[in-house]
Design an enzyme around this catalytic site. Structure first.
Site, mmCIF file in Angstrom:
data_model
loop_
_atom_site.group_PDB
_atom_site.id
_atom_site.type_symbol
_atom_site.label_atom_id
_atom_site.label_comp_id
_atom_site.label_asym_id
_atom_site.label_seq_id
_atom_site.Cartn_x
_atom_site.Cartn_y
_atom_site.Cartn_z
ATOM 1 N N ARG A 96 0.849 -1.191 0.000
ATOM 2 C CA ARG A 96 0.000 0.000 0.000
ATOM 3 C C ARG A 96 0.885 1.242 0.000
ATOM 4 O O ARG A 96 1.948 1.274 0.631
ATOM 5 C CB ARG A 96 -0.905 0.016 1.241
ATOM 6 C CG ARG A 96 -2.091 -0.939 1.142
ATOM 7 C CD ARG A 96 -3.089 -0.524 0.066
ATOM 8 N NE ARG A 96 -4.263 -1.361 -0.005
ATOM 9 C CZ ARG A 96 -4.500 -2.282 -0.941
ATOM 10 N NH1 ARG A 96 -3.611 -2.503 -1.891
ATOM 11 N NH2 ARG A 96 -5.627 -2.970 -0.946
ATOM 12 N N HIS B 65 -1.723 0.798 -10.016
ATOM 13 C CA HIS B 65 -2.320 -0.192 -9.114
ATOM 14 C C HIS B 65 -2.891 -1.381 -9.911
ATOM 15 O O HIS B 65 -4.081 -1.697 -9.830
ATOM 16 C CB HIS B 65 -3.423 0.465 -8.257
ATOM 17 C CG HIS B 65 -3.711 -0.272 -6.979
ATOM 18 N ND1 HIS B 65 -3.984 0.352 -5.794
ATOM 19 C CD2 HIS B 65 -3.769 -1.596 -6.709
ATOM 20 C CE1 HIS B 65 -4.206 -0.548 -4.849
ATOM 21 N NE2 HIS B 65 -4.073 -1.754 -5.392
HETATM 22 C C1 GLV Z 1 -5.498 -4.695 -4.466
HETATM 23 O O1 GLV Z 1 -4.744 -3.858 -4.102
HETATM 24 C C2 GLV Z 1 -6.257 -5.523 -3.588
HETATM 25 O O2 GLV Z 1 -6.299 -5.231 -2.385
HETATM 26 O O3 GLV Z 1 -6.841 -6.507 -4.061
#
Ligand code: GLV
Length: 310
Positions: free
Chosen positions: A224, A272
């Site tokens: 994160r 992401h």
């Molecule tokens: C992606 O970051 C997830 O938490 O699946």
């Protein structure tokens, strides 16, 4: 636990409509986030989504299922209601993240960037590349994702160290150390990979002092964004403590267009995407949890330890 009414929302809500055909025992509502109102939480006892909606409240909920691997959107800096079960998706995130990391590590040892540059200059400049088996890689997090990444890297002969709270040994790592003993290891690391969930403990874990222990390591963040002090990372790159950074997650997402990370020559920025939940794995994970709930099983697989935050 008897779950009768399930509210499904978020970016997959339409794709998951097939659930109502596969599971006729229950009532389902499939809604875009903007259409979810506080009343829906009085109707529902189950909630399935990537994150809470703006209108989220516990109402009659007894079970929440996260469609992603990370549950910080539900737990971090939020109150959780005691006795509400929280489960998450496990799927193939570890393999996806493993391949993401491997692609950057291989491109680096094989010097793709340099050879592209030499090609553009019509420059014949042979060199010898390192082998993956000469690398030391430190993975923060020895959970399902960290373990899968370790397993993949070790098939190529990489020496892989795991870092966890307890330092409990794990067969997928050459060695696991508790976080309190990580500092000397960082100096020998070729790569450092963060797979940790976001909790009060991992918030800003990668800060000035930790980066200052690195001697030219590559840094990959697939955990994160809020676990990293981005200014400290920029400074660490300037000082050569970090050689390059591969970042898939950010404190603020989408990464603001004015962020210096976008244009930094020693950074790769991806939006992401290192492990995006696929429809099949979302569906399979959800149905597996429902089967376990229905069977009255006491300990549900993929349930989250809310007190730990993962
Ligand atoms: C992606 O970051 C997830 O938490 O699946």
């Amino acid at each position: 636990m008897d779950i009768k009414n399930i509210l499904v929302t978020g970016r997959m809500y339409r794709d998951l409509e097939r659930l109502a055909l596969l599971d006729t025992k229950r009532e389902y509502k499939f809604l875009p986030e903007a259409e979810v109102s506080p009343n829906h939480f009085d109707w529902a006892d189950g909630y399935v989504a990537f994150k809470p909606t703006e209108s989220f409240h516990f109402g009659g909920l007894r079970w929440v299922h996260a469609l992603g691997a990370g549950v910080d959107a539900f737990l971090y800096n939020r109150e959780w209601k005691k006795d509400v079960l929280l489960t998450r998706t496990v799927g193939s995130f570890g393999r996806k993240i493993g391949e993401y990391c491997l692609s950057y590590i291989l491109a680096d040892v094989q010097r793709h960037g340099d050879f592209r540059q030499y090609q553009s200059e019509r420059h014949w400049l042979p060199s010898q590349q390192k082998l993956l088996q000469q690398l030391n890689i430190v993975i923060f997090g020895t959970g399902t994702i960290g373990m899968e990444v370790a397993k993949m890297l070790r098939t190529f002969g990489v020496t892989v160290y795991g870092i966890s709270r307890s330092g409990a040994s794990n067969c997928h790592f050459n060695r696991v150390l508790p976080i309190t003993e990580v500092h000397p290891l960082l100096a020998q690391a070729d790569w450092i990979i963060n797979t940790l969930p976001l909790t009060q403990i991992t918030e800003r874990l990668f800060e000035k002092r930790l980066f200052s222990c690195m001697h030219g390591a590559g840094f990959i963040n697939v955990g994160r964004g809020a676990s990293v002090d981005e200014n400290a990372l920029l400074e660490a790159i300037e000082r050569g403590q970090v050689r390059k950074a591969i970042l898939d997650v950010f404190r603020e997402e989408p990464l603001p267009s004015e962020s210096p990370l976008w244009a930094h020559p020693n950074m790769a920025v991806t939006p992401h995407i290192s492990a995006v939940t696929g429809l099949d794995e979302a569906m399979d994970g959800l149905l597996a949890v429902l089967r376990e709930i229905d069977s009255g099983q006491e300990r549900i697989s993929y349930s989250v330890d809310v007190s730990r935050g993962y």
